[in-house]
Design a protein around this motif. Sequence first.
Motif, PDB file in Angstrom:
ATOM      1  N   ARG A 134       6.834   4.844  10.783  1.00 16.54           N
ATOM      2  CA  ARG A 134       7.162   3.962   9.656  1.00 16.54           C
ATOM      3  C   ARG A 134       6.000   3.032   9.325  1.00 16.54           C
ATOM      4  O   ARG A 134       5.694   2.802   8.154  1.00 16.54           O
ATOM      5  N   ALA A 135       5.352   2.511  10.346  1.00 19.78           N
ATOM      6  CA  ALA A 135       4.226   1.601  10.112  1.00 19.78           C
ATOM      7  C   ALA A 135       3.057   2.353   9.463  1.00 19.78           C
ATOM      8  O   ALA A 135       2.445   1.865   8.506  1.00 19.78           O
ATOM      9  N   ALA A 136       2.759   3.546   9.981  1.00 22.92           N
ATOM     10  CA  ALA A 136       1.652   4.337   9.433  1.00 22.92           C
ATOM     11  C   ALA A 136       1.952   4.777   8.007  1.00 22.92           C
ATOM     12  O   ALA A 136       1.074   4.779   7.138  1.00 22.92           O
ATOM     13  N   SER A 137       3.200   5.164   7.765  1.00 28.57           N
ATOM     14  CA  SER A 137       3.560   5.625   6.422  1.00 28.57           C
ATOM     15  C   SER A 137       3.448   4.496   5.404  1.00 28.57           C
ATOM     16  O   SER A 137       3.084   4.723   4.247  1.00 28.57           O
ATOM     17  N   ALA A 138       3.751   3.284   5.839  1.00 32.13           N
ATOM     18  CA  ALA A 138       3.642   2.137   4.934  1.00 32.13           C
ATOM     19  C   ALA A 138       2.187   1.912   4.531  1.00 32.13           C
ATOM     20  O   ALA A 138       1.890   1.617   3.365  1.00 32.13           O
ATOM     21  N   ILE A 139       1.276   2.053   5.491  1.00 32.44           N
ATOM     22  CA  ILE A 139      -0.156   1.888   5.198  1.00 32.44           C
ATOM     23  C   ILE A 139      -0.620   2.960   4.214  1.00 32.44           C
ATOM     24  O   ILE A 139      -1.459   2.710   3.344  1.00 32.44           O
ATOM     25  N   CYS A 140      -0.056   4.171   4.354  1.00 33.82           N
ATOM     26  CA  CYS A 140      -0.435   5.292   3.489  1.00 33.82           C
ATOM     27  C   CYS A 140       0.335   5.304   2.175  1.00 33.82           C
ATOM     28  O   CYS A 140       0.124   6.202   1.342  1.00 33.82           O
ATOM     29  N   ASP A 141       1.242   4.353   2.018  1.00 35.97           N
ATOM     30  CA  ASP A 141       2.070   4.276   0.815  1.00 35.97           C
ATOM     31  C   ASP A 141       2.886   5.557   0.619  1.00 35.97           C
ATOM     32  O   ASP A 141       2.965   6.107  -0.477  1.00 35.97           O
ATOM     33  N   LEU A 142       3.472   6.033   1.719  1.00 29.04           N
ATOM     34  CA  LEU A 142       4.328   7.219   1.701  1.00 29.04           C
ATOM     35  C   LEU A 142       5.655   6.865   2.352  1.00 29.04           C
ATOM     36  O   LEU A 142       5.731   5.934   3.153  1.00 29.04           O
ATOM     37  N   SER A 143       6.671   7.638   2.029  1.00 27.34           N
ATOM     38  CA  SER A 143       7.929   7.457   2.750  1.00 27.34           C
ATOM     39  C   SER A 143       7.730   7.981   4.170  1.00 27.34           C
ATOM     40  O   SER A 143       6.881   8.848   4.417  1.00 27.34           O
ATOM     41  N   PRO A 144       8.494   7.481   5.156  1.00 28.86           N
ATOM     42  CA  PRO A 144       8.375   8.011   6.520  1.00 28.86           C
ATOM     43  C   PRO A 144       8.570   9.522   6.583  1.00 28.86           C
ATOM     44  O   PRO A 144       7.889  10.211   7.344  1.00 28.86           O
TER      45      PRO A 144
END
Length: 209
Positions: A134-144
Amino acid sequence: MTAPAPPTELARLLEDAAGQVRSILTAAYPTPANRSYLHPVLGMLASGPRVAGVLGDQIDALIERPLESPAELLTLASLASALGWFTESLSTLVRDVDVICTQVGLPATEPDHEAAPLTIAQPGLSTIELASVRAASAICDLSPTRYAEALASALCTGARMDTECTEIADGLLEDAVQVADSSGLPAGEGTDSLPHLVRTLLARTGVGR
């Protein structure tokens, strides 16, 4: 008249080629935080062209001289097979990475974007791993969900490249052993007279069966 290259020199050439191919397994490349899902393949993607270039240079250096001995011909056939196989694998890698990039570039407002949220119930994900996704996806501006799918695709693509490069390197090393021992060179007709790497490729295409 140029004397045939010593078997030990030819064997070292094949061993060096195997080392070059195997180096892609541990190749590293700086991964931007907003592209972390590509981490499993960026090193391979960046170093692949260099490895292909080295194999091509080795072939060019070999054919600059007359090839007369069975050991020289076997070495050339083995290197050419390695380059062909590696180039094909690299092309597939590039295509697969392009597909991943296309997938993560889809509009974030797509209806099914949040339809299947990543939850703790999904197999193989602990609470810590889920939080990391979830944290990585937020940085990538993607859904989990989309992030996890992209990462899984990259891992599968990297694993395939790992397997094929290992097979290529192992084949080169086996051919190096044959070249180093003149009595171990294949003789006769048919596929049994070909280098190990060539026979492996033929078997993969069904021709050598």
